[in-house]
Motif scaffolding. Structure first.
Motif, PDB file in Angstrom:
ATOM      1  N   ASN A   1      15.880  15.530 -19.303  1.00 18.89           N
ATOM      2  CA  ASN A   1      14.835  16.084 -18.604  1.00 18.89           C
ATOM      3  C   ASN A   1      13.845  14.897 -17.959  1.00 18.89           C
ATOM      4  O   ASN A   1      13.559  14.077 -18.729  1.00 18.89           O
ATOM      5  CB  ASN A   1      13.982  17.242 -19.353  1.00 18.89           C
ATOM      6  CG  ASN A   1      14.786  18.417 -19.579  1.00 18.89           C
ATOM      7  OD1 ASN A   1      15.697  18.998 -18.722  1.00 18.89           O
ATOM      8  ND2 ASN A   1      14.711  19.001 -20.601  1.00 18.89           N
ATOM      9  N   SER A   2      13.037  15.239 -16.784  1.00 19.13           N
ATOM     10  CA  SER A   2      11.855  14.345 -16.496  1.00 19.13           C
ATOM     11  C   SER A   2      10.790  14.563 -17.595  1.00 19.13           C
ATOM     12  O   SER A   2      10.662  15.346 -18.444  1.00 19.13           O
ATOM     13  CB  SER A   2      11.661  14.776 -15.215  1.00 19.13           C
ATOM     14  OG  SER A   2      10.861  16.007 -15.301  1.00 19.13           O
TER      15      SER A   2
ATOM     16  N   THR B   1       9.177  18.021 -16.893  1.00 17.99           N
ATOM     17  CA  THR B   1       9.811  19.130 -17.500  1.00 17.99           C
ATOM     18  C   THR B   1       9.618  19.114 -18.903  1.00 17.99           C
ATOM     19  O   THR B   1       9.782  20.096 -19.430  1.00 17.99           O
ATOM     20  CB  THR B   1      11.272  19.179 -16.950  1.00 17.99           C
ATOM     21  OG1 THR B   1      11.335  19.132 -15.476  1.00 17.99           O
ATOM     22  CG2 THR B   1      12.066  20.121 -17.300  1.00 17.99           C
ATOM     23  N   ARG B   2      10.090  17.894 -19.627  1.00 14.41           N
ATOM     24  CA  ARG B   2      10.019  18.014 -21.181  1.00 14.41           C
ATOM     25  C   ARG B   2       8.819  18.373 -21.829  1.00 14.41           C
ATOM     26  O   ARG B   2       8.508  18.813 -22.844  1.00 14.41           O
ATOM     27  CB  ARG B   2      10.768  16.488 -21.796  1.00 14.41           C
ATOM     28  CG  ARG B   2       9.638  15.600 -21.475  1.00 14.41           C
ATOM     29  CD  ARG B   2       9.996  13.990 -22.037  1.00 14.41           C
ATOM     30  NE  ARG B   2      11.057  13.832 -21.193  1.00 14.41           N
ATOM     31  CZ  ARG B   2      11.613  12.375 -21.358  1.00 14.41           C
ATOM     32  NH1 ARG B   2      11.340  11.658 -22.225  1.00 14.41           N
ATOM     33  NH2 ARG B   2      12.703  12.076 -20.414  1.00 14.41           N
TER      34      ARG B   2
END
Length: 207
Positions: free
Chosen positions: A23-24, A27-28
């Motif tokens: 995940n980016s 996102t994380r």
């Protein structure tokens, strides 16, 4: 509404070459907060922005997710799952945070957002600001390179002060309270595109 990065910024995919997280960075940070049923959507957005800024700063990068909302109250996804069917959106009455900030809004008179200065006040404002028109004119690196770290800090924060923001930092609060145009009324002020770009540029030079 929340975007993964601010105006003029690039969203980070990973924190290092050895970062195996699929995940980016945005996102994380976002997903774990969203999965907590006790977090309102507003809390998720603000905590995500703080987490992303911290992670980016830890590797010498700048990423400050842009967040905008016109929501009255709090919105929760499936809060109290034992008694609420999944997917139900629960709306609550607006709540005020109980933990007082270092500088309380009660120290200042309650006023609406500051109005544009009259022509007679322009000369005074020019003396009070490092960049009097930083709300309308894009700054350049050349305009900033000869400023001291203290001047850069003031130049960045005067953009927020002009909009009527309170300051957690007592030194900044005391500095801007000297000026008659400073009328703080909120902790989260909206910035236009020029102001956002100028804040990001000054912050990049401050590092």
């Amino acid at each position: 509404m929340i975007y993964s990065a601010g105006v003029g910024e690039s969203a980070l995919d990973r924190l290092s070459d050895n970062d195996t997280n699929p995940n980016s960075v945005f996102t994380r940070s976002f997903l774990p907060l969203l999965q907590n049923p006790d977090n309102s959507l507003i809390a998720v957005a603000k905590q995500t922005r703080a987490e992303v800024k911290s992670l980016a700063s830890s590797i010498g990068q700048t990423q400050s997710p842009a967040y905008y909302d016109e929501i009255d109250g709090e919105i929760f996804l499936a809060k109290g799952a034992a008694s609420t069917p999944p997917g139900t959106i629960e709306r609550e009455k607006p709540r005020i945070a109980t933990a007082p900030p270092p500088v309380s809004p009660a120290d200042f008179p309650s006023t609406p957002p500051p109005r544009a200065p009259s022509p007679a006040a322009v000369a005074t404002l020019a003396r009070d600001f490092i960049f009097p028109d930083s709300d309308r004119v894009r700054l350049t690196r050349e305009m900033l390179l000869n400023l001291s770290p203290a001047q850069l800090r003031i130049a960045r924060n005067e953009i927020y002060a002009r909009r009527g923001r309170f300051f957690h930092d007592a030194t900044l609060a005391e500095y801007f309270r000297r000026f008659g145009w400073y009328r703080p009324y909120t902790w989260d002020v909206p910035l236009n595109a020029v102001e956002q770009a100028n804040v990001a540029l000054i912050a990049s030079i401050e590092r």
